[in-house]
Write an enzyme that holds these catalytic residues in place. Structure first.
Site: not given
Ligand code: IPE
Ligand code: IPE
Ligand code: MG
Length: 247
Positions: A21, A68-69, A23, A197, A26
């Site tokens: 988590d 959920e993504n 990305n 999550s 960052w």
């Molecule tokens: C959890 O990260 C899913 C993955 C790392 C693939 P999210 O960024 O989607 O989680 P929430 O929404 O902050 O809980």
């Molecule tokens: C994790 O990083 C990668 C995925 C969930 C695919 P995020 O994209 O959730 O990065 P933040 O949490 O918004 O910083």
């Molecule tokens: Mg995230």
């Protein structure tokens, strides 16, 4: 001080799971688009995989995309799916060179066709590798997985293939997508968030949880060693008392 040499190799977690988590944050910190963060996360995947394999970890599960993504902006979802295809293609050689087997958990059939095909191909090509199993959680959510298992068990009962009385922990586990894998003993989440999550809810019943503020694109071998060393300092009691588990 070299962290790697401090690790007790006889007490390694057999299975490490990671919620990758941070990305997006960052990238933002560097004044870039979110996808830049995902692209830079690939190096962290490579480093973590290599470090785990070098130590002798048997299973490494990486949470790459949750059900959920799909709710994110379409441009980000599309970019992530494209990145997935190119990464699997590019990293296939690394997996082969390092004798690493690729597997996936989640509703992978419902990934875009191109991703699904690329994934199946890589799984097939690496299926006889024996050093470590890298499991990608893709289009995964624990509730989906548990519901799926319950539904398959109900079908087996209905078809007289299974008695209700024989439904045990073990039977349930055999219907999860992680069937045959040991439960993760160490779960790492990067980026400072301290939640699960919807990841591996059944399997982490007794996992040690480790949270680090490091954003995923900055995660390196060193950080994995830190997490393992932290894990090795803990006393795992499994419901018993300290005197019972100390030898
Ligand atoms: C959890 O990260 C899913 C993955 C790392 C693939 P999210 O960024 O989607 O989680 P929430 O929404 O902050 O809980
Ligand atoms: C994790 O990083 C990668 C995925 C969930 C695919 P995020 O994209 O959730 O990065 P933040 O949490 O918004 O910083
Ligand atoms: Mg995230």
């Amino acid at each position: 001080m070299d962290l790697k040499t401090q690790i007790d190799l006889s007490r390694l977690p057999r299975h490490i799971a990671v919620i990758m988590d941070g990305n997006g944050r960052w990238a933002k910190k560097h004044g870039k688009m979110r996808i830049f963060g995902h692209q830079n996360g690939v190096k962290a995947v490579r480093e973590t995989t290599e470090a785990a394999a070098e130590l002798g970890v048997e299973y490494l599960t990486l949470y790459a995309f949750s059900t959920e993504n799909w709710g994110r902006p379409a441009s980000e979802v599309n970019a992530l799916m494209t990145l997935l295809v190119t990464t699997i293609r590019k990293e296939l050689k690394t997996l082969t060179d390092n004798n690493i087997r690729l597997q996936a958990i989640g509703d992978i059939q419902n990934l875009p066709e191109k991703c699904y095909k690329e994934l199946l191909e890589a799984i097939e090509l690496t299926k006889n590798h024996t050093r470590m199993t890298l499991v990608l959680a893709l289009n995964y959510s624990a509730r989906w997985e548990i519901t799926q298992a319950a539904s398959n068990i109900a079908a087996a009962v209905k078809n007289d293939q299974l008695d209700i009385q024989s439904i045990t922990d073990q039977v349930f586990e055999n219907h999860l997508s992680t069937a045959g894998m040991p439960d993760p003993e160490l779960l790492i989440r990067t980026s400072g968030e301290t939640r699960i999550s919807n990841f591996l809810l059944w399997q982490i019943a007794y996992a040690e949880l480790y949270f680090t503020p490091i954003f995923w694109p900055e995660f390196r071998k060193q950080h994995l060693y830190e997490a393992i060393l932290n894990f090795q300092q803990r006393e795992r009691r499994f419901g018993k008392i300290s005197e019972q588990v100390q030898k």
